[in-house]
Design a protein around this motif. Structure first.
Motif, short mmCIF file in Angstrom:
data_model
loop_
_atom_site.label_atom_id
_atom_site.label_comp_id
_atom_site.label_asym_id
_atom_site.label_seq_id
_atom_site.Cartn_x
_atom_site.Cartn_y
_atom_site.Cartn_z
N TYR A 199 -7.47 -6.88 -0.60
CA TYR A 199 -6.53 -7.99 -0.54
C TYR A 199 -7.20 -9.26 -0.02
O TYR A 199 -8.20 -9.21 0.70
N PHE A 200 -6.63 -10.39 -0.43
CA PHE A 200 -6.97 -11.71 0.11
C PHE A 200 -5.71 -12.26 0.77
O PHE A 200 -4.63 -12.24 0.17
N GLY A 201 -5.83 -12.76 2.00
CA GLY A 201 -4.71 -13.39 2.68
C GLY A 201 -4.74 -14.89 2.43
O GLY A 201 -5.63 -15.59 2.93
N LEU A 202 -3.78 -15.40 1.66
CA LEU A 202 -3.82 -16.80 1.26
C LEU A 202 -3.50 -17.74 2.41
O LEU A 202 -3.93 -18.90 2.40
N HIS A 203 -2.75 -17.28 3.40
CA HIS A 203 -2.48 -18.11 4.58
C HIS A 203 -3.61 -17.99 5.60
O HIS A 203 -4.09 -18.99 6.13
N SER A 204 -4.04 -16.76 5.87
CA SER A 204 -5.01 -16.52 6.94
C SER A 204 -6.46 -16.68 6.50
O SER A 204 -7.35 -16.86 7.33
N GLY A 205 -6.71 -16.52 5.19
CA GLY A 205 -8.09 -16.57 4.71
C GLY A 205 -8.83 -15.27 4.88
O GLY A 205 -10.02 -15.17 4.56
N GLU A 206 -8.15 -14.24 5.40
CA GLU A 206 -8.82 -12.96 5.64
C GLU A 206 -9.00 -12.20 4.34
O GLU A 206 -8.36 -12.46 3.32
N GLU A 207 -9.87 -11.22 4.40
CA GLU A 207 -10.13 -10.32 3.29
C GLU A 207 -10.25 -8.92 3.85
O GLU A 207 -10.84 -8.71 4.91
N GLY A 208 -9.67 -7.93 3.17
CA GLY A 208 -9.73 -6.58 3.70
C GLY A 208 -9.48 -5.54 2.63
O GLY A 208 -9.31 -5.85 1.45
N VAL A 209 -9.46 -4.28 3.06
CA VAL A 209 -9.21 -3.17 2.15
C VAL A 209 -8.40 -2.11 2.88
O VAL A 209 -8.64 -1.83 4.06
N VAL A 210 -7.43 -1.55 2.20
CA VAL A 210 -6.69 -0.39 2.68
C VAL A 210 -7.28 0.82 1.97
O VAL A 210 -7.11 0.97 0.75
N PRO A 211 -8.00 1.68 2.67
CA PRO A 211 -8.77 2.73 1.99
C PRO A 211 -7.93 3.94 1.60
O PRO A 211 -6.86 4.20 2.15
N GLU A 229 0.82 -1.22 0.00
CA GLU A 229 0.00 0.00 0.00
C GLU A 229 0.85 1.26 0.00
O GLU A 229 0.45 2.30 -0.55
N LYS A 230 2.04 1.20 0.59
CA LYS A 230 2.94 2.35 0.55
C LYS A 230 3.49 2.58 -0.85
O LYS A 230 3.71 3.71 -1.28
N GLY A 231 3.71 1.49 -1.57
CA GLY A 231 4.15 1.62 -2.96
C GLY A 231 3.07 2.23 -3.83
O GLY A 231 3.32 3.18 -4.58
N PHE A 232 1.85 1.73 -3.73
CA PHE A 232 0.76 2.25 -4.55
C PHE A 232 0.46 3.72 -4.23
O PHE A 232 0.05 4.47 -5.10
N ALA A 233 0.64 4.11 -2.99
CA ALA A 233 0.38 5.50 -2.60
C ALA A 233 1.31 6.46 -3.31
O ALA A 233 1.01 7.66 -3.40
N GLY A 234 2.44 5.98 -3.81
CA GLY A 234 3.39 6.85 -4.50
C GLY A 234 3.16 6.96 -5.99
O GLY A 234 3.95 7.62 -6.68
N ILE A 235 2.10 6.35 -6.52
CA ILE A 235 1.85 6.35 -7.97
C ILE A 235 0.79 7.41 -8.31
O ILE A 235 -0.30 7.43 -7.73
N VAL A 252 -3.75 -6.29 -10.51
CA VAL A 252 -3.74 -7.43 -9.59
C VAL A 252 -2.28 -7.70 -9.27
O VAL A 252 -1.46 -7.83 -10.18
N PHE A 253 -1.95 -7.75 -7.98
CA PHE A 253 -0.56 -7.98 -7.56
C PHE A 253 -0.52 -9.12 -6.55
O PHE A 253 -1.14 -9.04 -5.49
N PHE A 254 0.19 -10.18 -6.90
CA PHE A 254 0.40 -11.30 -5.99
C PHE A 254 1.72 -11.08 -5.27
O PHE A 254 2.79 -11.14 -5.87
N ASP A 255 1.62 -10.78 -3.98
CA ASP A 255 2.80 -10.58 -3.14
C ASP A 255 3.16 -11.94 -2.53
O ASP A 255 2.61 -12.35 -1.50
N ALA A 256 4.06 -12.64 -3.21
CA ALA A 256 4.42 -13.99 -2.77
C ALA A 256 5.16 -13.99 -1.45
O ALA A 256 5.13 -14.99 -0.71
N VAL A 257 5.82 -12.89 -1.10
CA VAL A 257 6.58 -12.82 0.15
C VAL A 257 5.62 -12.83 1.33
O VAL A 257 5.84 -13.54 2.33
#
Length: 559
Positions: A177-189, A109-115, A122-127
């Motif tokens: 975002y979708f959390g592939l480990h946790s199963g959570e779903e959320g939004v950074v507004p 989200e800090k990266g996108f805020a700079g654009i 769609v960005f898959f953050d594998a880390v």
């Protein structure tokens, strides 16, 4: 410009997207240069990334973009005009720069805020094991979502749907975002800094809140500082959007840039500023669309018949003899369209004040049978929007962006080669150009006007830009909106209301006072007086059937 098609599903299930074969083709039409697919698995999920590319920035770079070290994947559809406030260097592929930014940022989200610029991705953050997706805060690029129930059961995300039920617009409210480990779903507004709760993770909006400063007295004229300020920010916005456009593929020199051109105030000021940004030997296509509207043609024919009958039945020397005689022969249904009339008039004005520039005025005439043959395709593209107004606007943009018509004068067949289209969209919302702004001022003066402008500001990212993007990009072209540049929006919101709309009722009712004054100092005296006219009425794409009534507001669902 790119097309995005992404799906995520448990490895033992299929994704919920339609099995229609039209969807991959629709994605490829948006990016005709190259289409690739990448499949990976992570935490018991299968992730399928498909991207098509319309190469407009730097060298042709296939997508999806894949980081070989982490396995992260980016499907990018946008233009990063600025990254961390610095202009993206010429000749550099901005998608690659965005991936570098996201990989190096403390958090995505800090990266996108700079654009700064229009985007959907769609960005898959594998880390971190998360899938991020969203649109910029103004919603300038389309992104749709299809799911049934929980995301863990399968989701499809795409730039365009196939017209089947279930697709929803991804709101331009933040980064999801979708959390592939946790199963959570959320939004950074997206939020203004002053609206953030303590410790809340958010992305700061790149423009201030609407200025509510009211300074009574005075008027707005060509010497007012606001006129020069608007020219400065708008000229820079145009300059960024027309610089370094690659020549379209194919033999011979091709036109690089076209303007969606009604001849009205907004697009004409953009055209005039383009003249200051491009070398004189660069031609520009002016795409002007007009429809064969059976309702208007029939009404005109009836009026002619009534006039003819009246003349025949009146005695010699009667007053009826002074009336205009009926027009003989077949009527040209396109020449009577308001946007064709104003378009040709403004084209002539541009030629006078911009000597040395080749403006190609392209008459895009749409016969009624041709409209019918493409109607379902447009309905599918605008989905999930589904009203008569959506359709009448959609068909106007659909045929305009196709760019196929006749060169004026002469009438030779012509198809624009330009892959970049400029649009004047956004000026009405930001500068008070709608009739309802004038109505609010009449009833409640500047407070009423500010309240109406505030409504427009709040829904800038929720309007119809996603719908328009799906239609305009269908022909492998990219729409760019100078009025919706972040710096232009910031100027419009931060400037006092009198500095945009004027200080008296006559100025406010006229609409977009500061833009009209800018048109005058740019030499466009006739354009400065043009009234606001919606595209569906100017092109006559609204209410096409003879005798059609009761749909003035266009809110009826498409039948």
């Amino acid at each position: 410009m790119c097309g995005i098609l992404f799906s995520i599903a448990p490895t033992t299930y299929s994704p919920p997207h339609s099995t229609s074969t039209s969807l991959p083709d629709l994605i490829s039409r948006r990016g005709p240069d190259i289409t690739n697919t990448h499949v990976t698995t992570f935490a018991n999920y299968t992730l399928t990334f498909t991207s098509s590319v319309l190469s407009l920035r730097g060298k042709l770079t296939p997508q999806p973009l894949i980081d070989p070290v982490s396995g992260s994947v980016l499907c990018w559809n946008g233009e990063a005009w600025r990254i961390n406030s610095a202009l993206a260097p010429a000749g550099v592929n901005d998608g690659e720069e965005v991936l570098k930014l996201l990989l190096s940022a403390e958090a995505p989200e800090k990266g996108f805020a700079g654009i700064a610029g229009p985007w959907a991705c769609v960005f898959f953050d594998a880390v971190r094991g998360r899938v991020w997706f969203g649109r910029d805060c103004l919603g300038r690029r389309s992104l749709l979502e299809l799911r049934k129930g929980r995301w863990k059961d399968g989701v499809t995300i795409a730039s365009v749907g196939d017209g089947h039920e279930g697709w929803k617009e991804v709101e331009a409210e933040g980064l999801r975002y979708f959390g592939l480990h946790s199963g959570e779903e959320g939004v950074v507004p997206f939020l203004h800094q002053e609206d953030r709760d303590e410790g809340q993770v958010s992305m700061e909006l790149p423009f201030p809140k609407l200025s509510r400063t009211i300074e009574p007295g005075g008027c707005l004229n060509t010497d007012s500082p606001e006129v020069g300020e608007l020219k400065e920010v708008l000229l820079e916005s145009v300059r960024i959007r027309v610089a370094d456009i690659p020549e379209p593929p194919g033999p011979g020199r091709k036109v690089r840039l076209a303007i969606l051109f009604s001849g009205g105030l907004d697009c004409s000021v953009i055209a005039r500023l383009v003249h200051e940004c491009l070398p004189l030997d660069e031609a520009v296509d002016l795409l002007n669309v007009a429809f064969e509207n059976k309702r208007f043609v029939e009404a005109r024919n009836k009026a002619n018949e009534a006039s003819k009958y009246k003349r025949q039945t009146q005695p010699p020397g009667a007053a009826a003899a002074a009336e205009e005689p009926p027009r003989e022969g077949a009527m040209d249904p396109y020449s009577i369209c308001p946007d064709r009339i104003t378009g040709l008039a403004t084209y002539a004005e541009l030629q006078k004040i911009c000597p040395g520039r080749l403006w190609n005025f392209i008459q895009i005439n749409v016969p009624y049978p041709e409209l019918l043959s493409h109607r379902q395709s447009v309905i599918n593209l605008i989905h999930p929007h589904n009203t008569e107004m959506d359709l009448s606007i959609g068909v106007a943009f659909y045929f305009a962006s196709r760019g196929t018509g006749y060169h004026f004068p002469g009438g030779q067949p012509y198809c624009s080669s330009a892959r970049v289209l400029l649009s004047g969209l956004g000026a009405d919302e930001l500068l008070g150009g709608y009739a309802r702004h004038a109505t609010a001022f009449r009833f409640r003066s500047f407070m009423g006007l500010l309240e109406e402008l505030q409504i427009d500001v709040k829904r800038l990212g929720k309007r119809n830009l996603g719908r328009d993007d799906r239609v305009l990009a269908h022909w492998g072209r990219e729409a760019r909106y100078p009025f919706l540049d972040e710096d232009v929006v910031a100027w419009c919101l931060g400037t006092r209301v009198i500095g945009k709309c004027g200080g008296g009722e006559e100025e406010v009712v006229e609409g977009k006072r500061v833009l009209r004054l800018l048109a005058r100092i740019l030499g466009m005296q006739e354009v400065a007086g043009e009234k606001k006219r919606a595209v569906q009425f100017g092109s006559r794409s609204a209410r096409m059937e003879a005798g059609e009534k009761g749909r003035v507001k266009g809110t009826a669902v498409i039948s």
